[in-house]
Design a protein around this motif. Structure first.
Motif, PDB file in Angstrom:
ATOM      1  N   SER A   1       0.842  -1.193   0.000  1.00 48.06           N
ATOM      2  CA  SER A   1       0.000   0.000   0.000  1.00 48.06           C
ATOM      3  C   SER A   1       0.874   1.238   0.000  1.00 48.06           C
ATOM      4  O   SER A   1       1.787   1.366   0.820  1.00 48.06           O
ATOM      5  N   SER A   2       0.594   2.138  -0.924  1.00 46.94           N
ATOM      6  CA  SER A   2       1.316   3.417  -0.973  1.00 46.94           C
ATOM      7  C   SER A   2       0.442   4.551  -0.448  1.00 46.94           C
ATOM      8  O   SER A   2       0.753   5.726  -0.679  1.00 46.94           O
ATOM      9  N   TYR A   3      -0.622   4.200   0.264  1.00 48.64           N
ATOM     10  CA  TYR A   3      -1.586   5.205   0.708  1.00 48.64           C
ATOM     11  C   TYR A   3      -2.146   4.822   2.071  1.00 48.64           C
ATOM     12  O   TYR A   3      -2.365   3.641   2.366  1.00 48.64           O
ATOM     13  N   CYS A   4      -2.345   5.841   2.916  1.00 49.14           N
ATOM     14  CA  CYS A   4      -2.994   5.660   4.221  1.00 49.14           C
ATOM     15  C   CYS A   4      -4.078   6.729   4.333  1.00 49.14           C
ATOM     16  O   CYS A   4      -3.783   7.928   4.312  1.00 49.14           O
ATOM     17  N   HIS A   5      -5.315   6.311   4.442  1.00 45.26           N
ATOM     18  CA  HIS A   5      -6.430   7.255   4.471  1.00 45.26           C
ATOM     19  C   HIS A   5      -6.392   8.131   5.724  1.00 45.26           C
ATOM     20  O   HIS A   5      -6.687   9.327   5.662  1.00 45.26           O
ATOM     21  N   ALA A   6      -6.009   7.538   6.853  1.00 44.75           N
ATOM     22  CA  ALA A   6      -5.943   8.310   8.095  1.00 44.75           C
ATOM     23  C   ALA A   6      -4.889   9.416   7.989  1.00 44.75           C
ATOM     24  O   ALA A   6      -5.123  10.564   8.408  1.00 44.75           O
ATOM     25  N   CYS A   7      -3.742   9.082   7.419  1.00 45.80           N
ATOM     26  CA  CYS A   7      -2.685  10.090   7.228  1.00 45.80           C
ATOM     27  C   CYS A   7      -3.153  11.190   6.272  1.00 45.80           C
ATOM     28  O   CYS A   7      -2.858  12.374   6.479  1.00 45.80           O
TER      29      CYS A   7
ATOM     30  N   LEU B   1      -6.205  12.258   5.800  1.00 44.00           N
ATOM     31  CA  LEU B   1      -7.152  13.119   6.507  1.00 44.00           C
ATOM     32  C   LEU B   1      -6.426  14.083   7.445  1.00 44.00           C
ATOM     33  O   LEU B   1      -6.793  15.267   7.549  1.00 44.00           O
ATOM     34  N   LYS B   2      -5.409  13.585   8.134  1.00 41.93           N
ATOM     35  CA  LYS B   2      -4.647  14.447   9.040  1.00 41.93           C
ATOM     36  C   LYS B   2      -3.908  15.528   8.273  1.00 41.93           C
ATOM     37  O   LYS B   2      -3.843  16.689   8.708  1.00 41.93           O
ATOM     38  N   GLU B   3      -3.328  15.161   7.137  1.00 41.23           N
ATOM     39  CA  GLU B   3      -2.613  16.151   6.329  1.00 41.23           C
ATOM     40  C   GLU B   3      -3.571  17.221   5.800  1.00 41.23           C
ATOM     41  O   GLU B   3      -3.235  18.408   5.759  1.00 41.23           O
ATOM     42  N   ALA B   4      -4.761  16.796   5.402  1.00 37.53           N
ATOM     43  CA  ALA B   4      -5.756  17.765   4.928  1.00 37.53           C
ATOM     44  C   ALA B   4      -6.156  18.722   6.049  1.00 37.53           C
ATOM     45  O   ALA B   4      -6.301  19.937   5.829  1.00 37.53           O
ATOM     46  N   ALA B   5      -6.321  18.171   7.269  1.00 37.93           N
ATOM     47  CA  ALA B   5      -6.665  19.016   8.409  1.00 37.93           C
ATOM     48  C   ALA B   5      -5.535  19.994   8.740  1.00 37.93           C
ATOM     49  O   ALA B   5      -5.778  21.140   9.129  1.00 37.93           O
ATOM     50  N   ARG B   6      -4.295  19.567   8.589  1.00 34.06           N
ATOM     51  CA  ARG B   6      -3.155  20.454   8.860  1.00 34.06           C
ATOM     52  C   ARG B   6      -3.108  21.599   7.862  1.00 34.06           C
ATOM     53  O   ARG B   6      -2.855  22.755   8.222  1.00 34.06           O
ATOM     54  N   HIS B   7      -3.369  21.293   6.563  1.00 36.98           N
ATOM     55  CA  HIS B   7      -3.370  22.349   5.549  1.00 36.98           C
ATOM     56  C   HIS B   7      -4.489  23.354   5.799  1.00 36.98           C
ATOM     57  O   HIS B   7      -4.353  24.538   5.466  1.00 36.98           O
ATOM     58  N   GLU B   8      -5.587  22.885   6.368  1.00 36.11           N
ATOM     59  CA  GLU B   8      -6.698  23.779   6.660  1.00 36.11           C
ATOM     60  C   GLU B   8      -6.513  24.531   7.971  1.00 36.11           C
ATOM     61  O   GLU B   8      -7.347  25.361   8.344  1.00 36.11           O
TER      62      GLU B   8
ATOM     63  N   ASP C   1      -0.966   3.354  13.588  1.00 38.35           N
ATOM     64  CA  ASP C   1      -0.589   2.167  12.813  1.00 38.35           C
ATOM     65  C   ASP C   1      -0.843   2.482  11.342  1.00 38.35           C
ATOM     66  O   ASP C   1      -1.954   2.291  10.831  1.00 38.35           O
ATOM     67  N   CYS C   2       0.181   2.965  10.667  1.00 38.75           N
ATOM     68  CA  CYS C   2       0.021   3.460   9.298  1.00 38.75           C
ATOM     69  C   CYS C   2      -0.189   2.306   8.319  1.00 38.75           C
ATOM     70  O   CYS C   2       0.468   1.260   8.407  1.00 38.75           O
ATOM     71  N   ALA C   3      -1.120   2.511   7.379  1.00 38.70           N
ATOM     72  CA  ALA C   3      -1.419   1.495   6.369  1.00 38.70           C
ATOM     73  C   ALA C   3      -0.415   1.514   5.226  1.00 38.70           C
ATOM     74  O   ALA C   3      -0.337   0.549   4.460  1.00 38.70           O
ATOM     75  N   GLN C   4       0.352   2.580   5.105  1.00 35.88           N
ATOM     76  CA  GLN C   4       1.322   2.674   4.011  1.00 35.88           C
ATOM     77  C   GLN C   4       2.566   1.855   4.354  1.00 35.88           C
ATOM     78  O   GLN C   4       3.248   2.112   5.333  1.00 35.88           O
TER      79      GLN C   4
ATOM     80  N   THR D   1      -2.068  21.337  14.402  1.00 28.34           N
ATOM     81  CA  THR D   1      -0.689  21.816  14.242  1.00 28.34           C
ATOM     82  C   THR D   1       0.243  20.661  13.906  1.00 28.34           C
ATOM     83  O   THR D   1      -0.119  19.486  14.027  1.00 28.34           O
ATOM     84  N   ASP D   2       1.469  21.021  13.505  1.00 27.69           N
ATOM     85  CA  ASP D   2       2.473  20.007  13.210  1.00 27.69           C
ATOM     86  C   ASP D   2       2.809  19.194  14.445  1.00 27.69           C
ATOM     87  O   ASP D   2       3.068  17.983  14.357  1.00 27.69           O
ATOM     88  N   GLU D   3       2.850  19.823  15.601  1.00 31.42           N
ATOM     89  CA  GLU D   3       3.157  19.111  16.835  1.00 31.42           C
ATOM     90  C   GLU D   3       2.083  18.062  17.143  1.00 31.42           C
ATOM     91  O   GLU D   3       2.382  16.953  17.584  1.00 31.42           O
ATOM     92  N   GLU D   4       0.826  18.401  16.877  1.00 24.99           N
ATOM     93  CA  GLU D   4      -0.262  17.452  17.123  1.00 24.99           C
ATOM     94  C   GLU D   4      -0.171  16.252  16.175  1.00 24.99           C
ATOM     95  O   GLU D   4      -0.430  15.109  16.573  1.00 24.99           O
ATOM     96  N   ILE D   5       0.208  16.522  14.949  1.00 19.50           N
ATOM     97  CA  ILE D   5       0.365  15.418  13.983  1.00 19.50           C
ATOM     98  C   ILE D   5       1.512  14.508  14.401  1.00 19.50           C
ATOM     99  O   ILE D   5       1.406  13.279  14.365  1.00 19.50           O
ATOM    100  N   ASP D   6       2.637  15.098  14.821  1.00 18.92           N
ATOM    101  CA  ASP D   6       3.784  14.292  15.255  1.00 18.92           C
ATOM    102  C   ASP D   6       3.419  13.436  16.459  1.00 18.92           C
ATOM    103  O   ASP D   6       3.825  12.265  16.552  1.00 18.92           O
TER     104      ASP D   6
END
Length: 529
Positions: free
Chosen positions: A186-192, A194-201, A217-220, A205-210
């Motif tokens: 898998s080269s894609y993780c839906h949860a990741c 969604l988080k990236e989209a929320a960060r761009h919006e 548990d990443c699917a990628q 924050t970056d700290e919350e994503i980290d």
């Protein structure tokens, strides 16, 4: 006084309206009691039992889990399941309920697939011991000894056009025809995503994503193009075959379009043991036809007239090539001789008969000579005739497709039909037209492999894991399905059915060609202009 009467009247109308609503929802006669008692009665009566798994706090209803399992078997999602329940007039599952049960069903299917693979590998080891005394002696001395086997490897993608986020590599033992390993990339993780989209919006924050990624548990599990998934899956399976399964895949049957074999060789997974490439006859047969059609178009060898390289003649020469390989398995010289015989047979005429290499089984000229008869005129068999000028231009293609190295890899006479069949079983449970996640793809592959190795009875094990009771109807239907599958497979392999299938196929093609000639040009780019 008037207001009190109005209020009382409203209460009476509301109560009557509530009674009508309850009576509409319940069959039979209305139970006695107030509206609140009727609501309580309706909530306390269930048409489905709860499952027996007492380890969970929220024990699911039997029918809900069955509906989710049904959706997985049919390759459907939540929206399609809602349509089914709507048409049948049944209450549908809530989305969150569907997702919760979906995780449970997915986990059971993946677990069942791993169990099936473990048993299959034991069966494969025993099968090789039954036919090879050295392997039997080796396993008697050490039950966990590493043995050498031959496998058919192929990759498949969840989406067409090499743009898929998900790819699957599968290894099937050639001798037994059983699946022994697979890898989902898998080269894609839906949860990741969604988080990236929320960060761009700016919602997180970056700290919350980290912080979130530390427990996510990443699917990628692969970074690269979808084309590279097949070779990566091969590398992973060859790398773990000895340490996990005590097996060496020393012969690899795969198509010539993939770089998987080259990557496996560069990996050198078995020091001291060479991995040998085997060629799929179907893919070689396909390459032969492609080469002939390409040459016909580039050199303008087709068209009308006697001796031209038409599409029909390309197909005939392509079938001659396949027949030469299948009829002479184990002998490179006989294969090469009959491959060239097919070309010379087509170039023969009354003045220059070129039938010295032809086989009696398919050459009318040789059969007549063998029977002491005078062969008929070649004009009576001119349907596949090739002019000398056209035939000479095909010689480079025949040299390439009859090289010793290529024929050496096809002596086994095997194909990747088993892989192609498994691919269709996988994507029937996870259609290529529907967006899914990695877990759903892995569950579909696991369940498809279990069914492929064990038959429809694999469903009973899944139901047992989900605490679903198997009824007499379920067991009987599954047994009938397995028996029908075996009977159909045996029937398809019979010579009479093969001849009938070939005759029907030829008749359909002839009818289609006649229709196209009679209709003329009906479809093509720029026809309107």
């Amino acid at each position: 006084m008037t207001s009190r009467k109005s209020s009382k009247r409203v209460q009476q109308l509301s109560l009557a309206r509530g009674k009508r609503k309850i009576s509409d929802g319940l069959p039979g006669e209305m139970p006695s009691g107030s509206a609140s008692e009727h609501d309580k009665y309706r909530r306390s009566v269930y048409t489905s039992t709860r499952l027996r798994d007492e380890s969970r706090n929220d024990v699911a209803f039997d029918v809900n889990v069955r509906m989710v399992l049904l959706a997985h078997e049919l390759g459907l999602g939540y929206a399609a399941l809602r349509k089914i329940t709507t048409v049948l007039g049944l209450p549908g599952l809530h989305l969150k309920t569907y997702q919760r049960h979906g995780k449970t069903v997915t986990a059971a299917e993946i677990e069942r697939g791993l169990e099936s693979l473990h048993r299959t590998r034991e069966q494969v080891r025993q099968a090789y011991a039954d036919i090879d005394a050295d392997v039997a002696e080796l396993l008697r001395e050490d039950a966990d000894a590493v043995i050498n086997i031959s496998v058919s490897f192929d990759g498949t993608w969840q989406k067409r056009g090499f743009t898929s986020h998900y790819g699957i590599g599968v290894c099937i033992d050639i001798f037994t025809g059983l699946v022994i390993d697979f890898e989902v990339l898998s080269s894609y993780c839906h949860a990741c995503a969604l988080k990236e989209a929320a960060r761009h919006e700016g919602k997180i924050t970056d700290e919350e994503i980290d912080s979130w990624r530390e427990t996510h548990d990443c699917a990628q599990n692969f970074r690269g193009s979808s084309k590279a998934m097949e070779q990566e899956a091969a590398k992973r399976m060859w790398a773990r075959s000895v340490s996990r399964h005590q097996l060496r895949y020393i012969q690899m049957l795969s198509d010539g379009d993939s770089a998987a074999f080259r990557e496996v060789v560069s990996l050198n997974p078995y020091p001291g043991h060479e991995v040998v490439k085997l060629e799929c006859i179907n893919h070689a047969h396909k390459r032969m036809g492609t080469a002939l059609r390409k040459l016909s178009a580039e050199r303008k060898l087709g068209g009308k007239g006697l001796g031209k390289l038409t599409a029909k003649k390309c197909k005939t020469l392509q079938n001659y090539y396949r027949g030469a390989i299948l009829n002479n398995q184990g002998s490179i010289e006989k294969m090469k001789n009959e491959i060239w015989a097919g070309l010379l047979h087509s170039m023969s005429c009354d003045e220059v008969p070129l039938h010295t290499r032809c086989n009696l089984s398919w050459c009318w000229y040789r059969r007549a000579e063998e029977n002491g008869e005078t062969p008929e005129s070649h004009r009576l068999h001119a349907g596949n005739f090739l002019s000398r000028e056209v035939g000479q231009k095909l010689i480079p293609v025949y040299h390439r497709m009859s090289s010793d190295s290529l024929l050496q890899r096809m002596q086994h006479g095997g194909t990747q039909n088993a892989n192609e069949c498994l691919n269709s079983v996988i994507w029937a449970r996870c259609p290529k037209t529907v967006f899914v996640g990695k877990s759903r793809v892995e569950a579909a592959a696991s369940m498809a492999i279990s069914t492929f190795n064990e038959g429809a009875s694999a469903m009973l094990a899944i139901m047992d894991k989900l605490w679903l009771e198997s009824t007499v109807v379920t067991i009987t239907t599954i047994r009938e399905t397995d028996m029908l599958r075996i009977t159909k497979a045996e029937s398809i392999q019979s010579e009479s059915v093969k001849r009938c299938r070939k005759t029907l196929s030829t008749a359909k093609k002839l009818k289609r060609h006649q229709q196209e000639r009679g209709e003329g040009s009906t479809y093509g780019a720029g026809m309107e202009s």
